[in-house]
Write a protein that holds these residues in place. Sequence first.
Motif, PDB file in Angstrom:
ATOM      1  N   ARG A  19     -16.681 -19.053 -18.338  1.00 25.05           N
ATOM      2  CA  ARG A  19     -15.875 -19.055 -17.105  1.00 25.05           C
ATOM      3  C   ARG A  19     -16.552 -18.200 -16.035  1.00 25.05           C
ATOM      4  NH1 ARG A  19     -10.561 -19.785 -16.321  1.00 25.05           N
ATOM      5  NH2 ARG A  19     -11.273 -19.410 -14.203  1.00 25.05           N
ATOM      6  N   LYS A  20     -17.060 -17.040 -16.443  1.00 27.78           N
ATOM      7  CA  LYS A  20     -17.705 -16.135 -15.483  1.00 27.78           C
ATOM      8  C   LYS A  20     -18.965 -16.766 -14.890  1.00 27.78           C
ATOM      9  CE  LYS A  20     -15.952 -11.890 -17.583  1.00 27.78           C
ATOM     10  NZ  LYS A  20     -16.296 -10.684 -18.379  1.00 27.78           N
ATOM     11  N   VAL A  21     -19.684 -17.552 -15.702  1.00 30.00           N
ATOM     12  CA  VAL A  21     -20.875 -18.226 -15.193  1.00 30.00           C
ATOM     13  C   VAL A  21     -20.489 -19.207 -14.090  1.00 30.00           C
ATOM     14  CG1 VAL A  21     -22.793 -19.761 -15.751  1.00 30.00           C
ATOM     15  CG2 VAL A  21     -22.127 -17.974 -17.354  1.00 30.00           C
ATOM     16  N   LEU A  22     -19.414 -19.962 -14.305  1.00 27.44           N
ATOM     17  CA  LEU A  22     -18.965 -20.913 -13.280  1.00 27.44           C
ATOM     18  C   LEU A  22     -18.589 -20.185 -11.998  1.00 27.44           C
ATOM     19  CD1 LEU A  22     -16.808 -23.548 -15.212  1.00 27.44           C
ATOM     20  CD2 LEU A  22     -19.278 -23.443 -14.894  1.00 27.44           C
ATOM     21  N   GLU A  23     -17.980 -19.005 -12.148  1.00 25.76           N
ATOM     22  CA  GLU A  23     -17.609 -18.232 -10.966  1.00 25.76           C
ATOM     23  C   GLU A  23     -18.853 -17.775 -10.204  1.00 25.76           C
ATOM     24  OE1 GLU A  23     -15.171 -15.093 -12.428  1.00 25.76           O
ATOM     25  OE2 GLU A  23     -13.539 -16.440 -13.029  1.00 25.76           O
ATOM     26  N   ARG A  24     -19.917 -17.444 -10.929  1.00 27.55           N
ATOM     27  CA  ARG A  24     -21.157 -17.015 -10.271  1.00 27.55           C
ATOM     28  C   ARG A  24     -21.803 -18.146  -9.475  1.00 27.55           C
ATOM     29  NH1 ARG A  24     -23.209 -14.886 -15.552  1.00 27.55           N
ATOM     30  NH2 ARG A  24     -22.291 -12.828 -15.818  1.00 27.55           N
ATOM     31  N   HIS A  25     -21.546 -19.388  -9.918  1.00 26.59           N
ATOM     32  CA  HIS A  25     -22.167 -20.539  -9.273  1.00 26.59           C
ATOM     33  C   HIS A  25     -21.123 -21.356  -8.498  1.00 26.59           C
ATOM     34  CE1 HIS A  25     -26.113 -20.080 -11.192  1.00 26.59           C
ATOM     35  NE2 HIS A  25     -25.434 -19.645 -12.222  1.00 26.59           N
ATOM     36  N   ASN A  26     -20.182 -20.646  -7.891  1.00 20.84           N
ATOM     37  CA  ASN A  26     -19.076 -21.353  -7.216  1.00 20.84           C
ATOM     38  C   ASN A  26     -19.504 -22.081  -5.944  1.00 20.84           C
ATOM     39  OD1 ASN A  26     -19.412 -19.216  -5.486  1.00 20.84           O
ATOM     40  ND2 ASN A  26     -17.470 -18.201  -6.013  1.00 20.84           N
ATOM     41  N   GLU A  27     -20.776 -21.928  -5.529  1.00 19.48           N
ATOM     42  CA  GLU A  27     -21.244 -22.732  -4.409  1.00 19.48           C
ATOM     43  C   GLU A  27     -21.558 -24.155  -4.845  1.00 19.48           C
ATOM     44  OE1 GLU A  27     -25.104 -20.593  -5.697  1.00 19.48           O
ATOM     45  OE2 GLU A  27     -22.945 -20.482  -6.038  1.00 19.48           O
ATOM     46  N   MET A 109     -25.954 -36.208 -17.735  1.00 20.38           N
ATOM     47  CA  MET A 109     -26.666 -35.050 -18.254  1.00 20.38           C
ATOM     48  C   MET A 109     -25.973 -34.571 -19.525  1.00 20.38           C
ATOM     49  SD  MET A 109     -29.019 -34.891 -16.156  1.00 20.38           S
ATOM     50  CE  MET A 109     -29.204 -35.949 -14.729  1.00 20.38           C
ATOM     51  N   ALA A 110     -26.747 -34.413 -20.578  1.00 20.55           N
ATOM     52  CA  ALA A 110     -26.189 -33.947 -21.845  1.00 20.55           C
ATOM     53  C   ALA A 110     -27.030 -32.784 -22.325  1.00 20.55           C
ATOM     54  CB  ALA A 110     -26.199 -35.079 -22.880  1.00 20.55           C
ATOM     55  N   GLN A 111     -26.478 -31.584 -22.233  1.00 25.03           N
ATOM     56  CA  GLN A 111     -27.213 -30.387 -22.653  1.00 25.03           C
ATOM     57  C   GLN A 111     -26.556 -29.767 -23.872  1.00 25.03           C
ATOM     58  OE1 GLN A 111     -29.248 -27.988 -20.035  1.00 25.03           O
ATOM     59  NE2 GLN A 111     -28.789 -26.052 -21.030  1.00 25.03           N
ATOM     60  N   PHE A 259     -27.940 -18.663 -18.266  1.00 26.04           N
ATOM     61  CA  PHE A 259     -29.161 -19.447 -18.180  1.00 26.04           C
ATOM     62  C   PHE A 259     -28.919 -20.879 -18.639  1.00 26.04           C
ATOM     63  CE2 PHE A 259     -30.827 -15.227 -17.962  1.00 26.04           C
ATOM     64  CZ  PHE A 259     -31.860 -15.345 -17.054  1.00 26.04           C
ATOM     65  N   GLU A 260     -28.181 -21.037 -19.720  1.00 29.62           N
ATOM     66  CA  GLU A 260     -27.909 -22.385 -20.215  1.00 29.62           C
ATOM     67  C   GLU A 260     -27.047 -23.175 -19.244  1.00 29.62           C
ATOM     68  OE1 GLU A 260     -28.137 -22.501 -24.850  1.00 29.62           O
ATOM     69  OE2 GLU A 260     -26.367 -21.379 -24.239  1.00 29.62           O
ATOM     70  N   LEU A 261     -25.974 -22.573 -18.778  1.00 34.08           N
ATOM     71  CA  LEU A 261     -25.095 -23.290 -17.860  1.00 34.08           C
ATOM     72  C   LEU A 261     -25.758 -23.486 -16.506  1.00 34.08           C
ATOM     73  CD1 LEU A 261     -21.385 -22.245 -18.338  1.00 34.08           C
ATOM     74  CD2 LEU A 261     -22.639 -24.161 -19.252  1.00 34.08           C
ATOM     75  N   GLN A 262     -26.572 -22.529 -16.099  1.00 41.03           N
ATOM     76  CA  GLN A 262     -27.312 -22.707 -14.847  1.00 41.03           C
ATOM     77  C   GLN A 262     -28.224 -23.921 -14.947  1.00 41.03           C
ATOM     78  OE1 GLN A 262     -29.095 -19.226 -12.731  1.00 41.03           O
ATOM     79  NE2 GLN A 262     -31.024 -20.268 -13.186  1.00 41.03           N
TER      80      GLN A 262
END
Length: 293
Positions: A19-27, A109-111, A259-262
């Motif tokens: 969840r925090k990763v998504l918040e970091r990339h909220n743009e 995309m499948a990661q 890194f993975e979610l990015q």
Amino acid sequence: MELIKIAFVGNSDNFEAYRKVLERHNEYVTFSGAWFPGDKPENYSDREFSSMEDLYAESDAVIFLGKIRRKVISDSIKVLKHIFIEDYDVLMNAEVKYMSDLAVEAKIMAQVSFPKIYFWGIEDIADEYPMIRNIFFNREYLYLQQRQEVDIIPEIMSSIMLVGEDVIRASRSFYPLISKRTEMQIVNLEFVTKATSSITGIPVGFFEKHDLRIIAERNLAYIDLRKREWHSLRPAKAITGNLIKGLAGLPEVGDLEQFELQDFIYSIKENSKPFISLEEIVRLYNCMKLLES
């Protein structure tokens, strides 16, 4: 730019970290909600979908956490949702080839998550040495840790990612150490390109060690994965005591989710292939079947 709507399915210890990763990339992304086939996280107060159908209607991509049925993943691909799978083990079945082909056909995309590979900098190493001939992984735990076995699947997966081809031959040997229950493990792999990988895991050693050696075309490399040091020997250059390239730019394992979610987010945004896709998991599954035969 329109935001990518991402939903979660399932629950795991990484729920809040993702969840925090998504918040970091909220743009680029927004969290659309979650569906829990089992227990949900404590204190969860955001949108909770009542079914996968409701989730699909409000989402562009799905992050699967924990043990999820393969059918749920396949159904998501069929309705053209990008997918991120936290637990690679849910894919280790003969159906993974069908799912991989399905993802290619659907152009989604499948990661798949493999955090240690990001921690070890395998993506950077693969870029640095495109013509690899031999790979040597050595993992040794200090005997005081009293381990009985070493999980070397991340090293096998890393070898597959470094070579980028299918394994055509594989063998595994076990050697008792100290007691019959404590064994050294050696795995040897041969790839389509004739590149090889040798992986040694020692659960009770004199030292704590984890290193990777690479022989590539006109290149030699030694990477200390514990100290996060990278030395390289090229023509007219010599190994020195200084770092040729450091791995210290990556954070500790606890923050690797970013890194993975990015990678996943950028793959969707740029329409590019994720680093660890279902195709690589098919290669891992086929390799593990060879080792079991």
